[in-house]
Design a protein around this motif. Structure first.
Motif, PDB file in Angstrom:
ATOM      1  N   ARG A   1       6.747  -7.730  -5.424  1.00  0.00           N
ATOM      2  CA  ARG A   1       5.795  -6.533  -5.820  1.00  0.00           C
ATOM      3  C   ARG A   1       6.088  -5.046  -5.326  1.00  0.00           C
ATOM      4  NH1 ARG A   1       2.355 -10.968  -4.934  1.00  0.00           N
ATOM      5  NH2 ARG A   1       2.064 -10.734  -2.834  1.00  0.00           N
ATOM      6  N   GLY A   2       7.465  -4.985  -5.628  1.00  0.00           N
ATOM      7  CA  GLY A   2       8.067  -3.794  -5.358  1.00  0.00           C
ATOM      8  C   GLY A   2       8.619  -3.404  -3.691  1.00  0.00           C
ATOM      9  N   VAL A   3       8.510  -4.503  -3.063  1.00  0.00           N
ATOM     10  CA  VAL A   3       8.955  -4.217  -1.740  1.00  0.00           C
ATOM     11  C   VAL A   3      10.210  -5.238  -1.559  1.00  0.00           C
ATOM     12  CG1 VAL A   3       8.303  -4.743   0.819  1.00  0.00           C
ATOM     13  CG2 VAL A   3       6.398  -4.059  -0.885  1.00  0.00           C
ATOM     14  N   ARG A   4      11.040  -4.474  -1.074  1.00  0.00           N
ATOM     15  CA  ARG A   4      12.575  -5.105  -0.839  1.00  0.00           C
ATOM     16  C   ARG A   4      12.573  -5.905   0.413  1.00  0.00           C
ATOM     17  NH1 ARG A   4      16.915  -1.156  -0.287  1.00  0.00           N
ATOM     18  NH2 ARG A   4      15.424   0.341   0.331  1.00  0.00           N
TER      19      ARG A   4
ATOM     20  N   ALA B   1       0.830  -1.149   0.158  1.00  0.00           N
ATOM     21  CA  ALA B   1      -0.124   0.068   0.047  1.00  0.00           C
ATOM     22  C   ALA B   1       1.080   1.274   0.012  1.00  0.00           C
ATOM     23  CB  ALA B   1      -1.028   0.045   1.291  1.00  0.00           C
ATOM     24  N   LEU B   2       1.859   1.155   0.681  1.00  0.00           N
ATOM     25  CA  LEU B   2       2.974   2.288   0.843  1.00  0.00           C
ATOM     26  C   LEU B   2       3.722   2.350  -0.631  1.00  0.00           C
ATOM     27  CD1 LEU B   2       3.989   2.087   4.397  1.00  0.00           C
ATOM     28  CD2 LEU B   2       2.520   3.871   3.605  1.00  0.00           C
ATOM     29  N   VAL B   3       4.100   1.600  -1.065  1.00  0.00           N
ATOM     30  CA  VAL B   3       4.759   1.444  -2.341  1.00  0.00           C
ATOM     31  C   VAL B   3       3.689   2.041  -3.415  1.00  0.00           C
ATOM     32  CG1 VAL B   3       5.745   0.116  -4.226  1.00  0.00           C
ATOM     33  CG2 VAL B   3       6.304  -0.379  -1.900  1.00  0.00           C
ATOM     34  N   GLU B   4       2.564   1.784  -3.520  1.00  0.00           N
ATOM     35  CA  GLU B   4       1.507   2.428  -4.356  1.00  0.00           C
ATOM     36  C   GLU B   4       1.427   3.813  -4.057  1.00  0.00           C
ATOM     37  OE1 GLU B   4      -2.102   0.168  -3.756  1.00  0.00           O
ATOM     38  OE2 GLU B   4      -0.991  -1.752  -4.704  1.00  0.00           O
ATOM     39  N   GLY B   5       1.571   4.259  -2.800  1.00  0.00           N
ATOM     40  CA  GLY B   5       1.820   5.697  -2.444  1.00  0.00           C
ATOM     41  C   GLY B   5       2.874   6.502  -2.921  1.00  0.00           C
ATOM     42  N   GLY B   6       4.075   5.817  -3.352  1.00  0.00           N
ATOM     43  CA  GLY B   6       5.329   6.481  -3.667  1.00  0.00           C
ATOM     44  C   GLY B   6       6.433   6.169  -2.794  1.00  0.00           C
ATOM     45  N   TYR B   7       6.329   5.273  -1.842  1.00  0.00           N
ATOM     46  CA  TYR B   7       7.107   5.497  -0.709  1.00  0.00           C
ATOM     47  C   TYR B   7       8.101   4.171  -1.444  1.00  0.00           C
ATOM     48  CZ  TYR B   7       4.210   8.058   2.304  1.00  0.00           C
ATOM     49  OH  TYR B   7       3.767   9.296   2.716  1.00  0.00           O
TER      50      TYR B   7
ATOM     51  N   GLU C   1      -8.655   0.365   3.482  1.00  0.00           N
ATOM     52  CA  GLU C   1      -7.561   0.316   4.870  1.00  0.00           C
ATOM     53  C   GLU C   1      -6.350   0.809   4.049  1.00  0.00           C
ATOM     54  OE1 GLU C   1      -8.901  -0.248   7.927  1.00  0.00           O
ATOM     55  OE2 GLU C   1     -10.483  -0.350   6.495  1.00  0.00           O
ATOM     56  N   ALA C   2      -5.910   0.580   2.763  1.00  0.00           N
ATOM     57  CA  ALA C   2      -4.514   1.062   2.382  1.00  0.00           C
ATOM     58  C   ALA C   2      -4.760   2.327   2.131  1.00  0.00           C
ATOM     59  CB  ALA C   2      -4.557   0.261   0.996  1.00  0.00           C
TER      60      ALA C   2
END
Length: 386
Positions: A45-48, A19-25, A372-373
C-alpha cells in the motif's frame, strides 16, 4: 522507519507508514527478519519494505540477539546512507542507536516511537536474574537518553483514571512526548459472532501464566457453562501455551483451536471464533524498583479491535486499559491470578451474551485510526518545518 521484527507487517508500524504516505511522504521500512520468513523486499500500500536477513535466529537468546541487532543496525545505517531520508523514525528502543547516529551526524531528524518500555522485556519470565536486572537497568538509562535527545518522542498511551500511561512516565524524565493511540483501521470493524460462547486471545503470545489462570478459572465452572477457546498468534510462548491449553481443554471437555502467526487481513475471520477477548496479562512486567509497571501503563490495540468488532473484553484492573474498559462499558476487569473472580466474570459475560441474542452491545463510540493518522501527519509537518 526502522523496526527490529520481520514486519509481517507490524500493524502499528504499517499504519503509521501508510498515514505518512497519504500525507505525501515517501516511506521506507527497514526491518530485521531474523527468521527469514518474508520476502527480502516488497511494497505494501505504497510503503517500501526492505528486510535484513542474516541466517535464522529465534527470539529470546540474549547474546545472539545483541549480535544480530548490531548487524541489523549496520545494514539500516548503510541503507539510509545509500538513500538518505529526512527522518529516521526508530520504532522502539532497540533501533534508536541508528536514529541517534543519524541525528548526531547532522544527516536528518530522529524520531523515537516508544511502543512500550523496552527494558522491561529483559526480565520477563526471569525477574530475579541478576544479569537480566543489570541489563534492564542499563537499557533503561539508554531509553531515558534517547527520549530526551529525540527530535520527536511518540508514545502509545496517556494516563487515565489516575493511572499513569507511557507519556506520564517519559514526562517525568524531562522528555516531551506526543501520544499516538494504536487504534485499528476502519476496515477491521466487522466480524460475525460465533454460534457458541467462546473466549479468545488474538495477539502476540508472550505469557504462559495468564493462560494458566484462564484454564484454572474455566475448571471452576459447571461443565455446561465452560466456554470454548480460540487462540491465535505467534510469540515466544506460543508452543508452551498450545501444549498447556490443548492438554487442559481435553480434560475439561471443551474445544480449543490454537493457531500461529496471522496477518491483519485475517483478523476479522479470526475474531469470528471469539465472543469475549481475554487480556488479563500478568502484572509483573516492569521496573525491578517498582516505579514503572508496563502492563498497567500500556493501552494495547486489541482493546480497541475488540470494541470495534462488538466484542467485550476481560482485562487487568487498576490500569490504563482497565479504566478505558470500565468507563466505556467495554467489559470487565480482574487482577491477575484471581481465578475465582475471573470465573465469575466468565459466567456474567456468557449470560449477557446469551441475553443479547449471542451478541454484546458496545454503547460508547470507539475512536478510529484516522484521527491518530492526522495527528501523526501534523507532528511530522511541525518537525520538518520547525
Amino acid at each position: 522507519m526502522i523496526v527490529s521484527n520481520g514486519h509481517g507487517p507490524d500493524p502499528r508500524v504499517q499504519k503509521e507508514a501508510e498515514a505518512l504516505v497519504e500525507g505525501g511522504y515517501d516511506v521506507r521500512i527497514l526491518a530485521w527478519d531474523r527468521e527469514s520468513s518474508y520476502s527480502p523486499s516488497e511494497t505494501i500500500r505504497g510503503v517500501r519494505i526492505e528486510r535484513f536477513q542474516h541466517g535464522r535466529q529465534s527470539y529470546g537468546a540474549l547474546f545472539q540477539t545483541w549480535k544480530g541487532l548490531r548487524r541489523f543496525h549496520r545494514f539500516a545505517y548503510q541503507a539510509m546512507r545509500d538513500d538518505p531520508p529526512l527522518v529516521c523514525h526508530s520504532h522502539d528502543q532497540d533501533t534508536c542507536r541508528v536514529g541517534l547516529r543519524w541525528k548526531s551526524e547532522g544527516r536528518g531528524h530522529f524520531v523515537f516511537d516508544a511502543h512500550d518500555f523496552y527494558w522491561t522485556w529483559l526480565t520477563m519470565g526471569r525477574p530475579r536474574s541478576f544479569v537480566r536486572r543489570l541489563g534492564a537497568r542499563l537499557l533503561k538509562r539508554r531509553d531515558r537518553r534517547y527520549a530526551r535527545i529525540a527530535d520527536l518522542l511518540i508514545t502509545s498511551s496517556n494516563g487515565m483514571g489516575g493511572y499513569p500511561g507511557l507519556a506520564e512516565h517519559y514526562r517525568g524524565w524531562g522528555a516531551e512526548p506526543r501520544t499516538i493511540l494504536n487504534l485499528p483501521d476502519i476496515g477491521e470493524i466487522s466480524s460475525p459472532m460465533p454460534d457458541e460462547f467462546s473466549v479468545g486471545y488474538i495477539g502476540n503470545v508472550r505469557e504462559v501464566e495468564m493462560f494458566d489462570h484462564l484454564m484454572s478459572a474455566i475448571s471452576l465452572l459447571p461443565a455446561d457453562k465452560r466456554p470454548n477457546l480460540r487462540i491465535a498468534g505467534s510469540g515466544r510462548s506460543h508452543d508452551a501455551v498450545k501444549e498447556l491449553v490443548e492438554s487442559r481443554a481435553q480434560n475439561l471437555g471443551i474445544k480449543a483451536v490454537i493457531t500461529g502467526r496471522y496477518t491483519m487481513d485475517q483478523l476479522s475471520d479470526l475474531m469470528s471464533g471469539v465472543a469475549l477477548q481475554f487480556c488479563v496479562y500478568t502484572a509483573d512486567r516492569g521496573d525491578f524498583k517498582g516505579d514503572v509497571n508496563l502492563v498497567r501503563a500500556a493501552l494495547p490495540n486489541k482493546l480497541f479491535e475488540s470494541a470495534m468488532m462488538a466484542r467485550k473484553v476481560v482485562t487487568i484492573s487498576n490500569s490504563v486499559m482497565g479504566d478505558w474498559t470500565e468507563s466505556n462499558g467495554w467489559g470487565w476487569t480482574c487482577e491477575p491470578g484471581d481465578v475465582e473472580n475471573l470465573a465469575r466474570i466468565l459466567v456474567d459475560a456468557r449470560e449477557e451474551w446469551e441475553q443479547g441474542g449471542h451478541s454484546f452491545t458496545i454503547s460508547s463510540e470507539v475512536p478510529i485510526w484516522s484521527q491518530e493518522a492526522e495527528k501523526l501527519r501534523q507532528l511530522y509537518a511541525d518537525l520538518i518545518h520547525q
